[in-house]
Design an enzyme around this catalytic site. Structure first.
Site, PDB file in Angstrom:
ATOM      1  N   GLU A 205       0.801  -1.226   0.000  1.00  0.00           N
ATOM      2  CA  GLU A 205       0.000   0.000   0.000  1.00  0.00           C
ATOM      3  C   GLU A 205       0.834   1.277   0.000  1.00  0.00           C
ATOM      4  OE1 GLU A 205      -3.011  -0.100   3.021  1.00  0.00           O
ATOM      5  OE2 GLU A 205      -3.932  -1.918   2.234  1.00  0.00           O
TER       6      GLU A 205
ATOM      7  N   GLU B 287      -5.099  -8.819   0.529  1.00  0.00           N
ATOM      8  CA  GLU B 287      -5.769  -8.505   1.798  1.00  0.00           C
ATOM      9  C   GLU B 287      -7.252  -8.320   1.547  1.00  0.00           C
ATOM     10  OE1 GLU B 287      -4.481  -5.173   4.258  1.00  0.00           O
ATOM     11  OE2 GLU B 287      -2.399  -5.755   3.964  1.00  0.00           O
TER      12      GLU B 287
END
Ligand code: GCO
Length: 467
Positions: free
Chosen positions: A166, A372
Site C-alpha cells: 500500500e 488482503e
C-alpha cells in the site's frame, strides 16, 4: 445451496505486518522506526497504545506458525522490519534481525506454508526520516540496498518478494493527512513521496533480481477502491474521476502502463518536471505479481474546499458498515474486472519481460492475487470460550464469492490472502479493531481460533464453500 469452487492451484493465505504483530521493538539490535517514534508521541494513537509488545509474535512465531498449519493455511505474507535488518536504514546490517526472518521462513517451510516476504509495510527507519523520508529521492536508493540485503539472505527459500504494501497509504496517511507516521500534512511532500515509493519499487526489483539465488517473483501490493459519485450530477462524476485518479490510477498507471496521471493536478504539474527524472517511469513498470488489497469502495461528492482532489467522501445511508468502512462486496468484482480489462489486457503496450528470464511474468503481465481482505468485528469470547464471529463469516462469504465471480468471468486470480491471521495493532486505532481469524487476548497473549477461522479452514480444505 450453490457450491462455489476455485481453480486447482488457487492459493489460500493470510497476511500480517511486522509492526502490527512482532513487538520486541528494541530487541536484538533493532533500530527505531517511524512507528516507534509516532506511537511514543502522546496523542497520536487511540488510548496511547503502541506496538512495543503488540502480540509478541517475535517470541511466539512458532506457536503462530503452528496455528496457521492447524488451519491449513497454504501461504503467509509477512513483512520484514527494515529497522530490524538495518537499524540506521542504510549501512550496517544487523545479522540478528535477519536471523529472525530466517527462523520464521524455516518454520513456515517446515509446515509446508509458502512464505511471501514483503519488504515495506509503513515502518521506515527513523534515521531515514530524519534525512527527509520518502519525499527524498535518496530514500528510494536506500530501499533498493535494503532489498538486496534481504534477498541475499532469504531468496534461496523465498520465491516471492513484495516491495511495498500500500504505497498509496504510506504517502497519503503519512504525508497528507498525517494520521500515520511520520504524521506530516503537506500535499507537495505527498506527491514527492508517491513518486519515490514507486521509483523505489523499480530500483528494488532490479536489486532483487540481481541478488536472487533462485527465480524470484517481484510483486507490489496496492490498496484499491472503486470510486463512485454520490449523485449523477456532472460535478460529482468529475469529483469521482479526480478521486479515482489520485487513489487508483496514481499507482496503477505507472506500474502497469508506464505513464503517470500526476499532471492532471496543479500540484503534480508543478512538480513533474523536477520530480520524475528521465528513465524513472521505465524503471517503475516491472512486476511479476500485482496484489490487491480490498476492503471497501469510496463514494464522493464535489467539494472545492478539499485540497488537491476537490472531493469529499460521503457514507451513503441504508448500507451496511463495519467499525471502519462501508461493506460493499460487489466492489471487489468491479475492481478485478477493471484491472483485467483496463490494465492487464486490451490496448496496452506489451509488458516488459522480467530481466533474463528471472521472474514469472515473462512479458504477459503480472499474476493477480487478493493480498488482503477482511473486516473488523468487535468480537470476544463467549461464556464457553468460543468466538462466534458470524459477521466476519458473512463478510468473507460475500467477498470471496465476488472473487469467484471474477474468475468465472475470465480474470485469472491466483490466490486470496485474508487480513489477518490474528487480531493485532491497527495503527492509529490501536488495539480497538479486531481483524483476526484468531482471537488474541492482548493481556495474556492467549490465542483462540474464532468460528471464522474454522470456517476458513473448511474453505481451504474444500477449495470452495456453499453460499
Ligand atoms: C495494510 C493495511 C493493514 C491494516 C488493514 C486494516 O496496509 O496492509 O493497512 O495494515 O491493518 O488494512 O486496516
Amino acid at each position: 445451496m450453490p457450491k462455489l469452487t476455485f481453480p486447482k492451484n488457487f492459493i489460500w493465505g493470510v497476511a500480517a505486518s511486522a509492526y502490527q504483530i512482532e513487538g520486541a521493538w528494541n530487541e536484538d539490535g533493532k533500530g527505531v522506526s517511524i512507528w516507534d517514534t509516532f506511537c511514543h508521541t502522546p496523542g497520536k494513537i487511540a488510548n496511547g497504545e503502541t506496538g512495543d509488545v503488540a502480540i509478541d509474535h517475535y517470541h511466539r512465531y512458532k506457536e503462530d506458525v503452528a496455528l496457521m498449519a492447524e488451519l491449513g493455511i497454504q501461504a503467509y505474507r509477512f513483512s520484514v522490519s527494515w529497522s530490524r535488518v538495518m537499524p540506521e536504514g542504510a549501512g550496517t546490517v544487523n545479522q540478528k534481525g535477519l536471523d529472525f526472518y530466517d527462523r520464521l521462513v524455516d518454520e513456515l517451510l517446515d509446515h509446508k506454508i509458502e512464505p511471501f516476504a514483503n519488504l515495506y509495510h509503513f515502518d521506515l527507519p527513523q534515521a531515514l526520516q530524519d534525512r527527509g523520508g520518502w519525499p527524498e529521492r535518496q530514500t528510494a536508493y536506500a530501499f533498493a540496498d535494503y532489498a538486496r540485503v534481504v534477498t541475499e539472505r532469504l531468496s534461496d527459500r523465498v520465491h516471492t518478494i513484495i516491495t511495498h504494501n500500500e504505497p498509496w497509504v504510506t504517502a497519503a496517511a503519512g504525508y497528507f493527512d498525517g494520521s500515520h507516521a511520520p504524521g506530516i500534512k503537506d500535499p507537495l511532500a505527498t506527491f514527492k513521496a508517491m513518486h519515490h515509493l514507486l521509483l523505489s519499487h523499480g530500483l528494488a526489483a532490479e536489486a532483487i533480481r540481481a541478488a536472487a539465488k533462485k527465480t524470484v517473483k517481484v510483486g507490489i501490493v496496492l490498496n484499491l477502491n472503486p470510486v463512485h459519485p454520490a449523485s449523477d450530477s456532472r460535478k460529482d462524476r468529475e469529483a469521482a474521476y479526480r478521486m479515482d485518479t489520485v487513489l487508483n490510477r496514481a499507482m496503477l498507471d505507472p506500474l502497469l502502463k508506464g505513464t503517470t496521471p500526476m499532471q492532471e493536478f496543479a500540484v503534480g504539474k508543478m512538480l513533474t518536471a523536477s520530480l520524475i527524472k528521465p528513465g524513472d517511469l521505465e524503471k517503475i513498470r516491472t512486476l511479476d505479481l500485482l496484489g490487491v488489497n480490498y476492503y471497501t469502495r469510496t463514494v464522493v461528492k464535489n467539494d472545492p474546499k478539499f485540497p488537491v482532489v476537490a472531493a469529499v467522501q460521503i457514507h451513503p445511508e441504508g448500507n451496511e458498515y463495519s467499525g471502519m468502512w462501508e461493506i460493499y462486496p460487489e466492489g471487489l468484482y468491479e475492481l478485478l474486472m477493471r484491472i483485467w480489462k483496463e490494465y492487464l489486457t486490451g490496448p496496452n503496450p506489451p509488458f516488459p519481460p522480467s530481466l533474463e528470464g528471472k521472474g514469472g511474468a515473462g512479458g504477459i503481465g503480472p499474476d493477480l492475487m487478493i493480498t488482503e481482505n477482511g473486516v473488523p468485528v468487535p468480537d470476544g469470547l463467549d461464556f464457553d470460550g468460543r468466538v462466534r464471529d458470524e459477521r466476519r463469516i458473512r463478510y468473507l462469504k460475500n467477498h470471496i464469492a465476488q472473487v469467484q465471480r471474477a474468475i468465472s468471468d475470465g480474470v485469472p486470480v491466483k490466490g486470496y490472502f485474508h487480513w489477518s491471521l490474528m487480531d493485532n495493532f491497527e495503527w492509529a486505532l490501536g488495539y480497538g479493531q479486531r481483524f483476526g481469524l484468531v482471537y488474541v487476548d492482548f493481556e495474556t497473549q492467549k490465542r483462540t481460533i474464532k468460528d471464522s477461522g474454522k470456517w476458513f479452514a473448511d474453505v481451504i480444505r474444500e477449495n470452495g464453500f456453499e453460499l
